[in-house]
Write a protein that holds these residues in place. Structure first.
Motif, short mmCIF file in Angstrom:
data_model
loop_
_atom_site.label_atom_id
_atom_site.label_comp_id
_atom_site.label_asym_id
_atom_site.label_seq_id
_atom_site.Cartn_x
_atom_site.Cartn_y
_atom_site.Cartn_z
N LEU A 71 30.82 -18.12 41.36
CA LEU A 71 30.07 -19.31 40.95
C LEU A 71 28.76 -18.98 40.27
N ILE A 110 36.79 -20.83 42.96
CA ILE A 110 36.41 -21.23 41.61
C ILE A 110 35.99 -20.01 40.79
N GLN A 128 33.78 -19.84 37.59
CA GLN A 128 33.03 -20.63 36.62
C GLN A 128 33.27 -20.10 35.22
N PHE A 167 42.28 -24.30 39.64
CA PHE A 167 41.00 -23.71 40.03
C PHE A 167 40.16 -23.36 38.81
N LEU A 222 40.27 -24.94 35.96
CA LEU A 222 39.77 -26.20 35.39
C LEU A 222 38.59 -26.73 36.19
N VAL A 223 38.69 -26.63 37.50
CA VAL A 223 37.60 -27.15 38.33
C VAL A 223 36.31 -26.37 38.08
N GLY A 224 36.47 -25.07 37.77
CA GLY A 224 35.28 -24.28 37.54
C GLY A 224 34.75 -24.40 36.13
N SER A 225 35.42 -25.17 35.32
CA SER A 225 35.03 -25.21 33.92
C SER A 225 34.10 -26.37 33.62
N ARG A 226 32.99 -26.02 32.95
CA ARG A 226 32.07 -27.07 32.54
C ARG A 226 32.47 -27.64 31.19
#
Lengths: 631, 374
Positions: free
Chosen positions: B221, B246, B248, B275, B277-281
């Motif tokens: 992260l 995650i 990032q 996972f 996608l969730v970590g992607s801004r």
């Protein structure tokens, strides 16, 4: 129930000894608004919990990182006002906690103005707290104990308005004059009767038979039929046509059985889960009343239920003006296409069924040709209060003075019998009668009530009256003269005072904000003076070209609530003029009473304008003239 | 041993008003017509009359007799609700609205679905639904949340103008998402993917299929966690790095930029494409990032596959009305263009759920069910 004052009971939170301290992380996601979280933080700490308050506006990754580092967390409270794009952010936050394997560490709670349980569910939080949530509710949730939402209900409690008053006179001269006048009145009305009085007796008998379970249904029907025949003989043609031919007057119709069924379902639904908004702050008075009388019981009930939610303590029924001019009452659940809801046993019964048990209910009987019967019906249905003022009713309400005095006395007796205190509106002041005269009339009726063992409530107006306009008493402010009225009355007698109807009359305009504001300001004066109750109008009442809207009703309830918060226990300071006006009013009352006493015949005094002349704008009514009979 | 034949399909929406619920209702109607026993739940809250945020009308979930739903008990309070759903049992799983129950459809009607809000709870609910002998379970997604859907067997992606009114940007992002879900599965290894998962849930460094180093961190992260990793693997001879949580995208970028030599020829293992996608801004550029990583000679593989069966598109979006303060009205982008541009970039079936070709979705589902029920 005999009337009400409001008792402000703060619900004490019982702290169980065995509430274990929790570890709570507080995350203000708002760049600026973290006040709520700070308050919660303070309260949680004071109860022995461990809290960690993050600085506002941290990036999500950093927040996740922080959560990872904290051991033994029980709750995570996230606070955020919702706006464009925020919901997505919050959803992502929850996803990240789950992806980072920390979702299960603690219960994650969302708080903010626009938050609802549904939104919390959509965004994946374990719980949501939105607008109107008490901090106590959140703390109870964290401590895993029951939060009593009925707090709103606990605070709503009926108490008797006149209970704390002695009705002792402080002004001896005025007391003597009043006694003299009422002596004459009581003597005068002996053995006098009217069609209304006969109808009232019959109506009472009919209701009693209906409620008497010693009779079979057939017996009841028969007995009532006989009484009904007699009743009809005392009615006007319009009413007779209804009983004999089933013809309703123009613009009146019965609600259909389907409509009544739907209404009952609506009432049932509205009574579940009422979430009362808190009207009170630190003062338990004044009680706040609103009036209803849209013409249709369905709309009335809708207005009443919403008014209850928004803090109204009581509601009162106002009936159509033609009802006052017609001998006899109709029957059935009736809807009416004009202002005023028709008084029938069935209408009132239906409305009563919709009321919350602590809502105070007034039925007005202060003018017209049906006053005693109205009081009977009100009493039998358990109304809390009624309204009677024969002076106003005959000088400004269109009823013949002699007739209304006879009826009114009987009505007062019924009020006493059914334990209903009654207020005395002095709306003749709006016609132009100076306050000291209307007060003289009001005090006479009050004294009469006391003699007849009833409980009167004084009702001076908080208004910009024609007399005040002409004499310039309110040129500078609306405060001094109103203060003078209250103080004057208080210097004469220890009795409950309930300004209306409504407060701020003649100061409203079509501007909703101005209208709400003037109502609010007058209520500020009311709370400052610690009067017992006030009646407020909706913000469009003065100028609505049709029915009053619910929104404008809520306008003023909300405004008054804000005023109570603003003023609390503080006071408004009048100028020296108030004292001067007070003296003038007291002198005026005395002078008027002296004139009436000298006249030796109260009813004659009414006709002759001693309590309000034609010059003042008062006209003795004609409704029911020559219908009083002796013996 | 009875093979578990029940398939779980999740419907992932990239934003509110992308047609997720329309897709759900469409599928549900068809499945019911085919006489297939359906179980239904949501990881969010679905079925309001008007959208909580925009005030525009929203479809509600239309169920039929015998459908089994898992929803909060609080959503079944009215007399009408009681005629539509019979409560069968409590699940002891809770969400923000209270306890979730299993209910059976008594007749056709509209319901509100508010189901489990996290993956583990969804697992439990899926298990309970399976015990009701349903053949297919539909899981409705929720706003900007997708993690719990890792417990589904396949997804349908619903996107549209309300995610982005710019068609090119929208297509770009959708391409990124489908590309991510298309990452290769880790296969043909000495220890199974299952086994890797059974190890303690931390970042693991693997050599010849055995863990040689473990970190304290679960996710990548921050720079700090990356540095921890770098410290550990710097002098090691390793083959794979498993990151259970995650990653990032900024960290991935840094790996590609500053540490490509270290990671060259190695594999970054993730649990599930979600996972990433969730970590992607910046999901739109995720496909470029994956490409860059690949060009650096670094592999990204996933332990679990979660296939996207189809992408449904919706040209409608809530247009913020300046004229009426704080309110929305219905807006549309060019559905034709959206469809064709999407089709040209996405190699999964693209379907306009409100269009004539919506039956294509049924073909896709039929194929999926056939392939898995043998």
């Amino acid at each position: 129930m005999d009337g009400c004052i409001y008792k402000n009971k703060e619900h004490d939170v019982q702290m169980k000894e065995d509430i274990s301290p929790k570890r709570i992380l507080l995350i203000p996601l708002d760049p600026v608004h973290d006040v709520a979280l700070k308050i919660i933080n303070r309260r949680l700490k004071s109860r022995g919990h461990q809290t960690i308050l993050l600085p506002p506006d941290l990036p999500l990754e950093e927040i996740i990182g922080r959560i990872i580092e904290i051991k033994n967390l029980n709750f995570i409270l996230v606070s955020r006002t919702l706006s464009y794009g925020v919901a997505e952010l919050l959803g992502k936050f929850i996803d990240m906690t789950e992806a980072a394997n920390i979702r299960d560490r603690a219960k994650i709670v969302l708080g903010g103005k626009a938050v609802t349980s549904q939104l919390a569910a959509e965004l994946g939080f374990d719980k949501g707290f939105g607008a109107g949530t008490d901090f106590e509710e959140i703390i109870a949730y964290i401590e895993d104990r029951e939060y009593h939402k009925e707090r709103g209900e606990l605070l709503r409690k009926k108490i008797s308005i006149p209970a704390r008053y002695t009705y002792q006179y402080s002004n001896k001269e005025i007391k003597m004059l009043l006694n003299e006048i009422t002596d004459e009145i009581i003597h005068w009305c002996q053995r006098k009767s009217s069609p209304a009085i006969e109808r009232a007796k019959l109506r009472e008998a009919m209701i009693d038979i209906h409620n008497d379970n010693n009779f079979s249904n057939e017996e009841k029907a028969l007995k009532i039929k006989i009484l009904k025949e007699k009743y009809i003989s005392f009615c006007d043609d319009k009413i007779i046509r209804f009983y004999q031919e089933g013809l309703l007057p123009a613009k009146v119709r019965l609600l259909s059985p389907e409509e009544i069924d739907q209404l009952d379902i609506y009432i049932k639904k509205e009574k579940e889960n009422i979430n009362f908004k808190k009207m009170r702050h630190t003062q338990s008075i004044p009680l706040v009343f609103v009036q209803y009388g849209t013409g249709c019981p369905i709309m009335d009930i809708a207005h009443i239920k919403k008014s209850e939610v928004w803090g109204a303590d009581g509601v009162f029924h106002f009936d159509p003006s033609w009802g006052a001019r017609t001998e006899g009452l109709l029957e059935g659940v009736l809807s009416h296409e004009e202002d005023g809801s028709i008084i029938t046993w069935e209408n009132l019964k239906k409305i009563k069924s919709a009321l919350h048990r602590e809502t105070i209910w007034t039925i007005r009987a202060h003018r017209g040709l049906n006053t005693p019967e109205t009081a009977v019906i009100a009493g039998k249905l358990g109304a809390d209060l009624t309204k009677i003022n024969m002076v106003y009713g005959s000088l400004n309400g269109g009823t013949d003075p002699e007739r209304l005095m006879v009826d009114g006395i009987e009505t007062i007796k019924y009020a006493a019998k059914y334990n209903m205190p009654f207020d005395e509106p002095t709306n003749e002041e709006l016609g132009g009668v100076p306050a000291y005269k209307s007060f003289a009339g009001m005090l006479i009726i009050a004294d009469l009530a006391l003699r007849l063992k009833a409980k009167p409530i004084l009702k001076p107006l908080f208004c910009y009256s024609p007399d005040a306009m002409i004499t310039g008493k309110m040129d500078d402010n609306y405060i001094d003269y109103n203060v003078a009225k209250i103080n004057c009355l208080r210097s004469i007698i220890d009795a409950p005072i309930w300004p209306g109807e409504p407060i701020g009359f003649m100061t409203h305009s079509e501007d909703r904000i101005q209208s709400s504001l003037t109502t609010a300001l007058h209520s500020a004066l009311a709370i400052s003076l610690k009067v017992d109750a006030i009646t407020i109008a909706s913000s469009d009442e003065a100028y609505s070209k049709g029915t009053i809207s619910l929104a404008s009703r809520i306008d003023t309830l909300r405004a008054v609530q804000e005023v109570f918060r603003f003023i609390g226990k503080a006071e408004i300071k009048p100028t020296n003029k108030a004292k001067e006006y007070e003296r003038d009013i007291t002198k005026g009352i005395q002078k008027t009473l002296e004139a009436v006493a000298r006249r030796g015949n109260f009813v004659a005094a009414l006709y002759e304008g001693l309590l309000g002349s034609t010059q003042d704008g008062a006209y003795p009514g004609r409704g029911g003239r020559n219908t009083v009979r002796e013996g | 041993m009875i093979k578990d034949k029940t398939r779980v399909i999740g419907i992932l929406g990239t934003a509110k008003n992308t047609g997720k619920t329309t897709t759900l209702n469409f599928l549900l109607e068809w499945l019911n017509r085919k006489g297939i026993n359906v179980g239904l739940t949501s990881i969010g809250y679905d079925g309001e009359d008007i959208d909580n945020i925009t005030g525009l009308p929203k479809p509600r979930i239309f169920i039929q007799k015998e459908n089994i739903i898992a929803t909060a008990e609080q959503c079944l309070l009215s007399i009408e609700d009681k005629k539509v759903i019979e409560i069968m049992e409590k699940t002891t799983v809770y969400n923000a609205l209270g306890e979730i129950i299993l209910g059976k459809g008594l007749r056709k009607g509209l319901v509100v679905l508010a189901g489990p809000n996290k993956g583990r709870d969804l697992q439990i609910i899926i298990h309970q639904l399976k015990q009701q002998k349903v053949e297919i379970i539909l899981v409705d997604g929720a706003l900007n949340r997708m993690l719990p859907l890792i417990y589904c067997d396949a997804l349908i992606l619903a996107t549209g103008a309300s995610r982005n009114t710019d068609i090119d940007l929208l297509v770009d992002e959708t391409e990124s998402i489908t590309r991510t879900f298309n990452l290769p599965l880790r296969q043909k290894a000495k220890i199974s993917n299952q086994e890797i998962l059974s190890y303690q849930k931390k970042i693991m460094v693997l050599k010849q299929d055995r863990p040689i180093k473990k970190l304290d961190d679960y996710s990548l992260l921050s720079e700090r966690t990356l540095n921890n990793l770098i410290d550990v693997i710097n002098d090691e001879d390793f083959e794979e790095i498993y990151i259970p949580g995650i990653i990032q995208d900024l960290i991935l970028k840094k790996i590609a930029k500053d540490y490509s030599k270290l990671f060259q020829g190695k594999t970054i293992l993730i649990n599930n494409p979600i996972f990433l996608l969730v970590g992607s801004r910046d999901i739109r550029h995720l496909k470029d990032l994956i490409e860059k990583i690949s060009n650096s000679g670094i592999s990204i593989k996933t332990l679990y596959n979660l296939p996207i069966l189809a992408v449904t598109i919706n040209p409608f979006y809530p247009k913020y009305s300046r004229l009426r303060k704080d309110s929305y009205e219905m807006g549309w982008i060019d559905g034709y263009q959206l469809y064709y541009k999407m089709k040209s970039k996405i190699f999964i079936p693209v379907i306009n759920i409100m269009g004539e070709e919506s039956n294509k979705l049924l073909t896709v589902i039929k194929r999926f069910l056939k392939n898995t029920i043998d």
